[in-house]
Design a protein around this motif. Structure first.
Motif, PDB file in Angstrom:
ATOM      1  N   VAL A  84      58.578  46.723  39.579  1.00 40.00           N
ATOM      2  CA  VAL A  84      57.461  48.114  39.582  1.00 40.00           C
ATOM      3  C   VAL A  84      57.915  47.159  41.391  1.00 40.00           C
ATOM      4  CG1 VAL A  84      55.495  48.439  40.004  1.00 40.00           C
ATOM      5  CG2 VAL A  84      56.204  48.224  37.689  1.00 40.00           C
ATOM      6  N   SER A  85      57.991  48.170  42.270  1.00 40.93           N
ATOM      7  CA  SER A  85      58.010  48.398  43.804  1.00 40.93           C
ATOM      8  C   SER A  85      56.706  48.314  44.346  1.00 40.93           C
ATOM      9  CB  SER A  85      59.006  48.999  44.299  1.00 40.93           C
ATOM     10  OG  SER A  85      57.783  50.677  44.485  1.00 40.93           O
ATOM     11  N   PHE A  86      56.337  47.532  45.978  1.00 33.89           N
ATOM     12  CA  PHE A  86      54.996  48.120  46.260  1.00 33.89           C
ATOM     13  C   PHE A  86      54.150  48.769  46.491  1.00 33.89           C
ATOM     14  CE2 PHE A  86      56.729  42.456  46.892  1.00 33.89           C
ATOM     15  CZ  PHE A  86      55.592  42.202  46.435  1.00 33.89           C
ATOM     16  N   GLU A 142      46.737  49.890  46.301  1.00 38.00           N
ATOM     17  CA  GLU A 142      46.550  48.925  47.451  1.00 38.00           C
ATOM     18  C   GLU A 142      44.503  48.856  46.489  1.00 38.00           C
ATOM     19  OE1 GLU A 142      46.305  49.297  51.295  1.00 38.00           O
ATOM     20  OE2 GLU A 142      47.778  50.383  52.000  1.00 38.00           O
ATOM     21  N   PRO A 143      44.084  47.296  47.081  1.00 37.28           N
ATOM     22  CA  PRO A 143      42.967  46.663  46.546  1.00 37.28           C
ATOM     23  C   PRO A 143      41.985  47.586  47.773  1.00 37.28           C
ATOM     24  CG  PRO A 143      43.830  44.876  47.837  1.00 37.28           C
ATOM     25  CD  PRO A 143      45.009  45.828  47.581  1.00 37.28           C
ATOM     26  N   TYR A 144      40.633  47.762  46.949  1.00 40.41           N
ATOM     27  CA  TYR A 144      39.532  48.077  47.770  1.00 40.41           C
ATOM     28  C   TYR A 144      38.556  47.629  47.751  1.00 40.41           C
ATOM     29  CZ  TYR A 144      38.752  50.571  43.685  1.00 40.41           C
ATOM     30  OH  TYR A 144      38.446  50.236  42.120  1.00 40.41           O
ATOM     31  N   PHE A 145      37.860  47.521  49.117  1.00 40.49           N
ATOM     32  CA  PHE A 145      36.412  46.745  48.813  1.00 40.49           C
ATOM     33  C   PHE A 145      35.169  47.778  47.501  1.00 40.49           C
ATOM     34  CE2 PHE A 145      38.157  45.884  53.334  1.00 40.49           C
ATOM     35  CZ  PHE A 145      38.107  44.395  53.112  1.00 40.49           C
ATOM     36  N   LYS A 152      31.327  41.887  52.595  1.00 36.71           N
ATOM     37  CA  LYS A 152      33.396  42.451  52.125  1.00 36.71           C
ATOM     38  C   LYS A 152      33.641  41.510  51.158  1.00 36.71           C
ATOM     39  CE  LYS A 152      33.659  46.014  55.301  1.00 36.71           C
ATOM     40  NZ  LYS A 152      33.525  47.783  54.981  1.00 36.71           N
ATOM     41  N   SER A 153      34.396  42.605  50.050  1.00 40.41           N
ATOM     42  CA  SER A 153      34.693  41.286  49.227  1.00 40.41           C
ATOM     43  C   SER A 153      35.148  43.054  48.451  1.00 40.41           C
ATOM     44  CB  SER A 153      33.791  40.650  48.426  1.00 40.41           C
ATOM     45  OG  SER A 153      33.157  41.964  47.590  1.00 40.41           O
ATOM     46  N   TYR A 154      36.451  42.547  47.513  1.00 36.20           N
ATOM     47  CA  TYR A 154      37.102  42.998  46.692  1.00 36.20           C
ATOM     48  C   TYR A 154      37.519  43.698  45.669  1.00 36.20           C
ATOM     49  CZ  TYR A 154      41.301  43.171  50.625  1.00 36.20           C
ATOM     50  OH  TYR A 154      41.726  43.175  51.978  1.00 36.20           O
ATOM     51  N   PHE A 177      40.522  47.010  40.973  1.00 36.14           N
ATOM     52  CA  PHE A 177      41.789  47.031  41.249  1.00 36.14           C
ATOM     53  C   PHE A 177      42.501  46.919  40.061  1.00 36.14           C
ATOM     54  CE2 PHE A 177      45.700  44.245  42.051  1.00 36.14           C
ATOM     55  CZ  PHE A 177      46.151  45.611  43.471  1.00 36.14           C
ATOM     56  N   ARG A 178      42.431  45.810  39.107  1.00 35.14           N
ATOM     57  CA  ARG A 178      43.042  45.647  37.904  1.00 35.14           C
ATOM     58  C   ARG A 178      42.708  46.847  37.118  1.00 35.14           C
ATOM     59  NH1 ARG A 178      40.090  43.351  33.342  1.00 35.14           N
ATOM     60  NH2 ARG A 178      39.498  45.180  33.285  1.00 35.14           N
ATOM     61  N   ASP A 179      41.983  47.354  37.150  1.00 36.97           N
ATOM     62  CA  ASP A 179      42.361  49.264  35.710  1.00 36.97           C
ATOM     63  C   ASP A 179      42.753  49.817  36.103  1.00 36.97           C
ATOM     64  OD1 ASP A 179      40.131  47.449  34.829  1.00 36.97           O
ATOM     65  OD2 ASP A 179      38.618  48.483  35.547  1.00 36.97           O
ATOM     66  N   ILE A 180      42.657  50.242  38.028  1.00 36.52           N
ATOM     67  CA  ILE A 180      43.752  50.634  38.620  1.00 36.52           C
ATOM     68  C   ILE A 180      45.418  50.605  38.364  1.00 36.52           C
ATOM     69  CG2 ILE A 180      44.926  52.198  40.814  1.00 36.52           C
ATOM     70  CD1 ILE A 180      41.768  51.988  41.867  1.00 36.52           C
ATOM     71  N   LEU A 181      45.797  48.889  38.346  1.00 41.49           N
ATOM     72  CA  LEU A 181      47.460  48.903  38.232  1.00 41.49           C
ATOM     73  C   LEU A 181      47.408  48.562  36.868  1.00 41.49           C
ATOM     74  CD1 LEU A 181      49.326  47.046  39.614  1.00 41.49           C
ATOM     75  CD2 LEU A 181      47.848  44.670  39.250  1.00 41.49           C
ATOM     76  N   LEU A 182      46.517  48.515  36.434  1.00 43.12           N
ATOM     77  CA  LEU A 182      47.301  48.812  34.938  1.00 43.12           C
ATOM     78  C   LEU A 182      47.392  50.125  33.988  1.00 43.12           C
ATOM     79  CD1 LEU A 182      44.950  46.828  32.889  1.00 43.12           C
ATOM     80  CD2 LEU A 182      46.734  45.730  32.876  1.00 43.12           C
ATOM     81  N   GLU A 183      46.463  50.878  34.751  1.00 41.52           N
ATOM     82  CA  GLU A 183      46.991  52.377  35.386  1.00 41.52           C
ATOM     83  C   GLU A 183      48.603  52.921  35.206  1.00 41.52           C
ATOM     84  OE1 GLU A 183      44.020  55.016  35.974  1.00 41.52           O
ATOM     85  OE2 GLU A 183      42.177  54.015  34.598  1.00 41.52           O
TER      86      GLU A 183
END
Length: 85
Positions: free
Chosen positions: A25-27, A32-35, A50-52, A57-63
């Protein structure tokens, strides 16, 4: 050998990783992670914090991975080689 059933123990060290088909999987395909949005918080300090959103992000990445691989991805295990030198 059934790769899907190898437990994470000494048996994993015996696996020849050249025998495993890795999905690349390419970058550009990784979101991108978000705040986190703290704008609704009553404390001014918290509103400016501000915190990520790591869980988001994990849920979007798994999807995204499930979509790219056309199968259901439940967990990620990232294996990297030991650093040399």
């Amino acid at each position: 050998m059934n790769i899907k059933s190898i437990p994470y123990n000494h048996q994993l060290k015996k696996v020849d990783f050249q025998d495993i088909e890795f999905n690349i999987v390419s970058f550009e395909e990784i979101p991108e992670p978000y705040f986190k949005d703290y704008s609704h918080h009553k404390s001014a300090t918290a509103r400016n914090h501000k915190s990520y959103d790591t869980m988001g992000f994990r849920d979007i990445l798994l999807e995204q991975l499930s979509s790219n691989l056309k199968t259901n991805v439940l967990k990620l295990l990232i294996i990297t080689p030991k650093s040399e030198g």
